[in-house]
Scaffold this motif. Structure first.
Motif, PDB file in Angstrom:
ATOM      1  N   PRO A   1      -8.278   0.082  14.062  1.00  0.00           N
ATOM      2  CA  PRO A   1      -7.680   0.002  15.404  1.00  0.00           C
ATOM      3  C   PRO A   1      -6.160  -0.142  15.389  1.00  0.00           C
ATOM      4  O   PRO A   1      -5.486   0.319  16.311  1.00  0.00           O
ATOM      5  CB  PRO A   1      -8.348  -1.226  16.026  1.00  0.00           C
ATOM      6  CG  PRO A   1      -8.857  -2.023  14.885  1.00  0.00           C
ATOM      7  CD  PRO A   1      -9.206  -1.032  13.817  1.00  0.00           C
ATOM      8  N   CYS A   2      -5.622  -0.766  14.332  1.00  0.00           N
ATOM      9  CA  CYS A   2      -4.163  -0.983  14.320  1.00  0.00           C
ATOM     10  C   CYS A   2      -3.388   0.317  14.146  1.00  0.00           C
ATOM     11  O   CYS A   2      -2.172   0.346  14.315  1.00  0.00           O
ATOM     12  CB  CYS A   2      -3.775  -1.959  13.211  1.00  0.00           C
ATOM     13  SG  CYS A   2      -4.539  -3.566  13.363  1.00  0.00           S
ATOM     14  N   MET A   3      -4.084   1.392  13.779  1.00  0.00           N
ATOM     15  CA  MET A   3      -3.419   2.695  13.661  1.00  0.00           C
ATOM     16  C   MET A   3      -3.678   3.540  14.909  1.00  0.00           C
ATOM     17  O   MET A   3      -2.989   4.529  15.135  1.00  0.00           O
ATOM     18  CB  MET A   3      -3.927   3.430  12.414  1.00  0.00           C
ATOM     19  CG  MET A   3      -3.209   4.718  12.079  1.00  0.00           C
ATOM     20  SD  MET A   3      -1.463   4.481  11.671  1.00  0.00           S
ATOM     21  CE  MET A   3      -1.550   4.216   9.894  1.00  0.00           C
TER      22      MET A   3
ATOM     23  N   THR B   1       0.270  -2.382  15.014  1.00  0.00           N
ATOM     24  CA  THR B   1       1.294  -2.598  13.991  1.00  0.00           C
ATOM     25  C   THR B   1       1.310  -1.468  12.966  1.00  0.00           C
ATOM     26  O   THR B   1       2.375  -0.975  12.576  1.00  0.00           O
ATOM     27  CB  THR B   1       1.034  -3.943  13.282  1.00  0.00           C
ATOM     28  OG1 THR B   1       1.063  -4.969  14.275  1.00  0.00           O
ATOM     29  CG2 THR B   1       2.089  -4.240  12.237  1.00  0.00           C
ATOM     30  N   CYS B   2       0.135  -1.045  12.511  1.00  0.00           N
ATOM     31  CA  CYS B   2       0.094   0.025  11.501  1.00  0.00           C
ATOM     32  C   CYS B   2       0.665   1.308  12.077  1.00  0.00           C
ATOM     33  O   CYS B   2       1.394   2.035  11.397  1.00  0.00           O
ATOM     34  CB  CYS B   2      -1.345   0.244  11.028  1.00  0.00           C
ATOM     35  SG  CYS B   2      -2.036  -1.198  10.197  1.00  0.00           S
ATOM     36  N   ARG B   3       0.355   1.575  13.327  1.00  0.00           N
ATOM     37  CA  ARG B   3       0.862   2.802  13.930  1.00  0.00           C
ATOM     38  C   ARG B   3       2.398   2.779  14.028  1.00  0.00           C
ATOM     39  O   ARG B   3       3.064   3.757  13.715  1.00  0.00           O
ATOM     40  CB  ARG B   3       0.249   2.990  15.317  1.00  0.00           C
ATOM     41  CG  ARG B   3       0.754   4.258  15.953  1.00  0.00           C
ATOM     42  CD  ARG B   3      -0.026   4.649  17.157  1.00  0.00           C
ATOM     43  NE  ARG B   3       0.621   5.745  17.819  1.00  0.00           N
ATOM     44  CZ  ARG B   3      -0.017   6.647  18.533  1.00  0.00           C
ATOM     45  NH1 ARG B   3      -1.321   6.583  18.665  1.00  0.00           N
ATOM     46  NH2 ARG B   3       0.635   7.617  19.132  1.00  0.00           N
TER      47      ARG B   3
ATOM     48  N   GLY C   1      -4.616  -0.136   1.274  1.00  0.00           N
ATOM     49  CA  GLY C   1      -4.735   1.044   0.426  1.00  0.00           C
ATOM     50  C   GLY C   1      -4.958   2.329   1.212  1.00  0.00           C
ATOM     51  O   GLY C   1      -4.801   3.422   0.667  1.00  0.00           O
ATOM     52  N   LEU C   2      -5.327   2.211   2.470  1.00  0.00           N
ATOM     53  CA  LEU C   2      -5.594   3.412   3.275  1.00  0.00           C
ATOM     54  C   LEU C   2      -4.374   3.861   4.077  1.00  0.00           C
ATOM     55  O   LEU C   2      -4.356   4.966   4.619  1.00  0.00           O
ATOM     56  CB  LEU C   2      -6.756   3.141   4.254  1.00  0.00           C
ATOM     57  CG  LEU C   2      -8.047   2.568   3.656  1.00  0.00           C
ATOM     58  CD1 LEU C   2      -9.122   2.441   4.743  1.00  0.00           C
ATOM     59  CD2 LEU C   2      -8.545   3.438   2.524  1.00  0.00           C
ATOM     60  N   PHE C   3      -3.350   3.007   4.128  1.00  0.00           N
ATOM     61  CA  PHE C   3      -2.173   3.282   4.971  1.00  0.00           C
ATOM     62  C   PHE C   3      -1.499   4.590   4.562  1.00  0.00           C
ATOM     63  O   PHE C   3      -1.056   4.743   3.416  1.00  0.00           O
ATOM     64  CB  PHE C   3      -1.177   2.120   4.870  1.00  0.00           C
ATOM     65  CG  PHE C   3       0.068   2.283   5.712  1.00  0.00           C
ATOM     66  CD1 PHE C   3       0.035   2.006   7.072  1.00  0.00           C
ATOM     67  CD2 PHE C   3       1.257   2.710   5.146  1.00  0.00           C
ATOM     68  CE1 PHE C   3       1.180   2.141   7.852  1.00  0.00           C
ATOM     69  CE2 PHE C   3       2.406   2.848   5.918  1.00  0.00           C
ATOM     70  CZ  PHE C   3       2.366   2.568   7.272  1.00  0.00           C
TER      71      PHE C   3
END
Ligand code: SF4
Length: 370
Positions: free
Chosen positions: A345-347, A353-355, A331-333
């Motif tokens: 951390p994934c961003m 991956t999120c980044r 929901g924060l993506f």
């Protein structure tokens, strides 16, 4: 390797041709394959490779970003070191902004503590030589590829005021964990090109015990497309499965013997915690016999907070890291979590991956589908 040689792997017509072949594969059942490499996720997201996957095939990202899997407790140790007078904490840039229980190293620097970004462990060793009156601590984060240079820096007679916070992780144990955990079955692995330069194809023979195929892949779009095609064909053909090396221009059968020997001279395998996953037996490295004095945790008496917060509220990194959730399910993506203001951390990490998904979400959709 000449530019001409490498251009063969970057030719868009070749990529489009492989993509068409891949799209045309008919799977007899749903299949999930996983990569364990942040750089692969970048190629996949940048080139829109998921849009060329055949129906019923999922290509998920696993724990392939060393910064993302570094537990908050290890960063908390670096934060604790930065709070000590006379200590300089050094870190790779990717780790600088990763949130931990009591904030990030970036926040420590903003608060006036001496935290510096370095490009290699040798930069940190040089800093220790320049400041013999101070303790210089290096936050040692990475997989097998990074462990070699860090081990070499400890073998190169660093000064007595140099030490590391060991947060090195090994890829094969986490792959075993993924195969043994019993949920979200992975039926094939796209194997990480960088780590494979150290381990070689032979480093993944254990996959054959599990009856799962693996394919070592490089980082161009043709490399990744060919590796995915190789895996789906193997899975459809059925056992016996084997490990294939499609990155033989860089990865050998047995890997880098010198790097492996250097790592084993300096480090000992140890049980280690992975962010959001927990402890995996013998999945980390710590300074071994004769090198304990370089362990900053012992040397400076660093202590983790009693309740380290691995995953901030609302963040799904722990599920993204395991391939159980897509970044877009968080929901924060793209709202409360962006590259500029990362929540997890994934961003943060360039390998996260999120980044990668956020960075390339409006990017080109890969070689044209026909
Ligand atoms: Fe965590 Fe941000 Fe990814 Fe959500 S989008 S899982 S908060 S890093």
């Amino acid at each position: 390797m000449t530019d001409d040689f490498l251009e063969r792997f970057r030719d868009p017509r070749t990529a489009a041709s492989i993509a068409r072949t891949l799209s045309g594969v008919v799977l007899s059942r749903p299949v999930t394959i996983m990569h364990v490499c942040g750089t692969h996720e970048h190629t996949i997201a940048r080139e829109g490779i998921r849009s060329f996957l055949p129906d019923r095939l999922r290509l998920v990202a696993g724990p392939g970003c060393p910064v993302c899997v570094c537990p908050a407790g290890d960063i908390d140790l670096a934060v604790a070191a930065a709070r000590l007078d006379g200590v300089i904490v050094t870190t790779f840039g990717d780790m600088f902004r990763v949130p931990a229980t009591d904030g990030s190293l970036e926040e420590m620097r903003a608060a006036g503590r001496d935290v510096r970004v370095v490009y290699s462990p040798l930069d940190a060793v040089d800093l220790a030589r320049e400041h013999p009156e101070r303790e210089v601590v290096f936050m040692a984060v990475g997989f097998e590829t990074t462990a070699g240079p860090i081990a070499a820096s400890l073998l190169a007679d660093p000064p007595n005021n140099f030490s590391i916070i060991p947060s090195l992780r090994l890829v094969p144990p986490v792959m075993r964990f993924l195969l043994e955990r019993g949920t979200g079955p992975v039926e094939g692995f796209l194997l990480p090109g960088h780590v494979s330069t150290v381990l070689g194809r032979a480093g993944y023979r254990f996959l054959e015990e599990y009856g799962v195929p693996g394919t070592v892949a490089g980082f161009e779009s043709t490399d990744v497309l060919l590796a995915v095609l190789d895996l789906v064909r193997a899975i459809e053909a059925g056992p016996p499965f084997r490990v294939t090396n499609l990155y033989s221009r860089v990865v050998s059968e047995d890997g880098n013997a010198r790097a492996k020997e250097t790592i084993s001279r300096v480090f000992t395998e140890d049980d280690a915690s992975w962010r959001g996953i927990g402890v995996i037996p013998r999945s980390g490295l710590r300074p071994g016999p004769g090198f304990e004095r370089f362990d900053a945790v012992r040397r400076l008496g660093l202590v983790r907070p009693a309740h380290a917060v691995d995953v901030p509220p609302g963040c799904l990194c722990h599920r993204v890291i395991l391939g159980d959730a897509e970044p877009e399910e968080c929901g924060l993506f793209g709202t409360a979590c962006t590259i500029r203001r990362p929540a997890g951390p994934c961003m943060v990490s360039s390998e996260g991956t999120c980044r990668a998904r956020f960075e390339y979400r409006r990017a080109r959709r890969g070689p044209e589908k026909r």
